[in-house]
Design a protein around this motif. Structure first.
Motif, PDB file in Angstrom:
ATOM      1  N   GLN A   1      -0.176 -11.159  -2.026  1.00 11.26           N
ATOM      2  CA  GLN A   1      -0.410 -10.450  -3.274  1.00 11.26           C
ATOM      3  C   GLN A   1      -1.887 -10.396  -3.664  1.00 11.26           C
ATOM      4  OE1 GLN A   1       1.403 -12.279  -6.705  1.00 11.26           O
ATOM      5  NE2 GLN A   1       1.696 -10.325  -7.731  1.00 11.26           N
TER       6      GLN A   1
ATOM      7  N   GLU B   1      -1.007  -0.518  -1.073  1.00  9.44           N
ATOM      8  CA  GLU B   1       0.206  -0.341  -1.869  1.00  9.44           C
ATOM      9  C   GLU B   1       0.697   1.094  -1.782  1.00  9.44           C
ATOM     10  OE1 GLU B   1       1.882  -1.827  -6.197  1.00  9.44           O
ATOM     11  OE2 GLU B   1      -0.280  -1.615  -5.896  1.00  9.44           O
TER      12      GLU B   1
ATOM     13  N   ILE C   1       3.617  -9.399  -1.011  1.00  7.92           N
ATOM     14  CA  ILE C   1       4.486 -10.484  -1.459  1.00  7.92           C
ATOM     15  C   ILE C   1       3.693 -11.533  -2.233  1.00  7.92           C
ATOM     16  CG2 ILE C   1       6.092 -10.145   0.465  1.00  7.92           C
ATOM     17  CD1 ILE C   1       4.874 -12.676   1.748  1.00  7.92           C
TER      18      ILE C   1
ATOM     19  N   SER D   1      10.614  -8.365  -2.514  1.00  3.49           N
ATOM     20  CA  SER D   1       9.658  -7.394  -1.985  1.00  3.49           C
ATOM     21  C   SER D   1      10.011  -7.004  -0.552  1.00  3.49           C
ATOM     22  CB  SER D   1       8.239  -7.973  -2.029  1.00  3.49           C
ATOM     23  OG  SER D   1       7.825  -8.207  -3.351  1.00  3.49           O
TER      24      SER D   1
END
Length: 274
Positions: free
Chosen positions: A130, A143, A150, A161
């Motif tokens: 993340q 993205e 995650i 996710s």
């Protein structure tokens, strides 16, 4: 296989020889140090902003896979070339570009990203931590392309996710895991986490073990000591999961790690002394 004897020890071919030469001969080392700050660093930033913006735009227009396949691959190849890193292939016959795989690879350097994205030759989605979402442009581009981001600190959120990404791993699109979880700091293969293999079993997807040789000589972990060199991406035999169950999880995980470990050890044994 050519070997170079230098400063009392044998160095193997490819990145090890080039990196050793670069580090040993002071004029070259000084020139490359200037080059990496004046050329490589600015080019990486520029290419990430420009190509990342194009990826975000194309993904927003409904073509995330095209953006990933064309522009993200170009980004990786361009930055590899500017970094004076070349990549060779080994055992590519083990890879069928029309199949979807769960790809598991060793991880020794940030340059592994360039190697896999630029030179594997198939459409891939990454499982990414993340924290990378916060990187300007790069995080948004990843993205937008549908990579799997995650939160490693939250197991339930991480599983959600991964589960939400199931529909993207079809029609020749594969998903890449680094099952060690993080980069190896000393080159040794770390313990494999089981998430990638559990995902493969649940999806009924074959596992494709991949070995990246030599990136730790290009850019060691936790370092900015970039050096030129040649890398090899080796495709190992597929591990089929059809007909196997969660009871086979530990055995499959062990099998993949053994295959990758043996390939790495074979590479190391190639560097012998007189």
């Amino acid at each position: 296989m050519s070997l170079v004897y230098h400063t009392g020890r044998i160095l193997g071919p490819g990145s090890r020889v080039l990196s050793a030469v670069a580090k040993t001969y002071r004029p070259f080392k000084l020139l490359f140090a200037a080059y990496k700050w004046i050329v490589v660093g600015p080019f990486l930033a520029f290419s990430t902003v420009v190509i990342g913006a194009l990826i975000i735009l194309l993904s927003g227009l409904g073509a995330p896979n095209f953006a990933s396949r064309v522009f993200a691959t170009a980004w990786a190849k361009l930055n590899s070339a500017v970094s004076m890193m070349t990549v060779t292939h080994k055992n590519m016959e083990n890879l069928d570009p029309n199949r979807s795989y769960v790809i598991v690879s060793n991880h020794q350097s940030l340059y592994d990203i360039y190697v896999l994205y630029g030179f594997l030759g198939i459409d891939i989605k990454w499982v990414m931590k993340q924290e990378l979402r916060a990187v300007p442009v790069l995080g948004a581009a990843c993205e937008a392309m549908g990579h799997i981001i995650i939160d490693r600190s939250n197991t339930d959120a991480a599983l959600n996710s991964i589960n939400s990404a199931r529909s993207r791993i079809v029609d020749g699109i594969s998903v890449v895991f680094f099952p060690e979880g993080t980069r190896s700091r000393n080159g040794d293969l770390k313990t494999f986490k089981k998430g990638a293999f559990r995902f493969a079993l649940e999806m009924g997807l074959p596992i494709l073990p991949v070995v990246i040789h030599g990136t730790k000589d290009i850019l060691p972990s936790d370092s900015i000591d970039l050096m030129p060199g040649q890398e090899t991406i080796e495709i190992l035999p597929v591990i089929e999961t059809a007909g196997r169950t969660s009871n086979d999880l530990a055995q499959i995980t062990r099998q993949a790690r053994e295959q990758i470990g043996q390939a790495l050890a074979h590479s190391e044994r190639g560097f012998t002394s007189f």
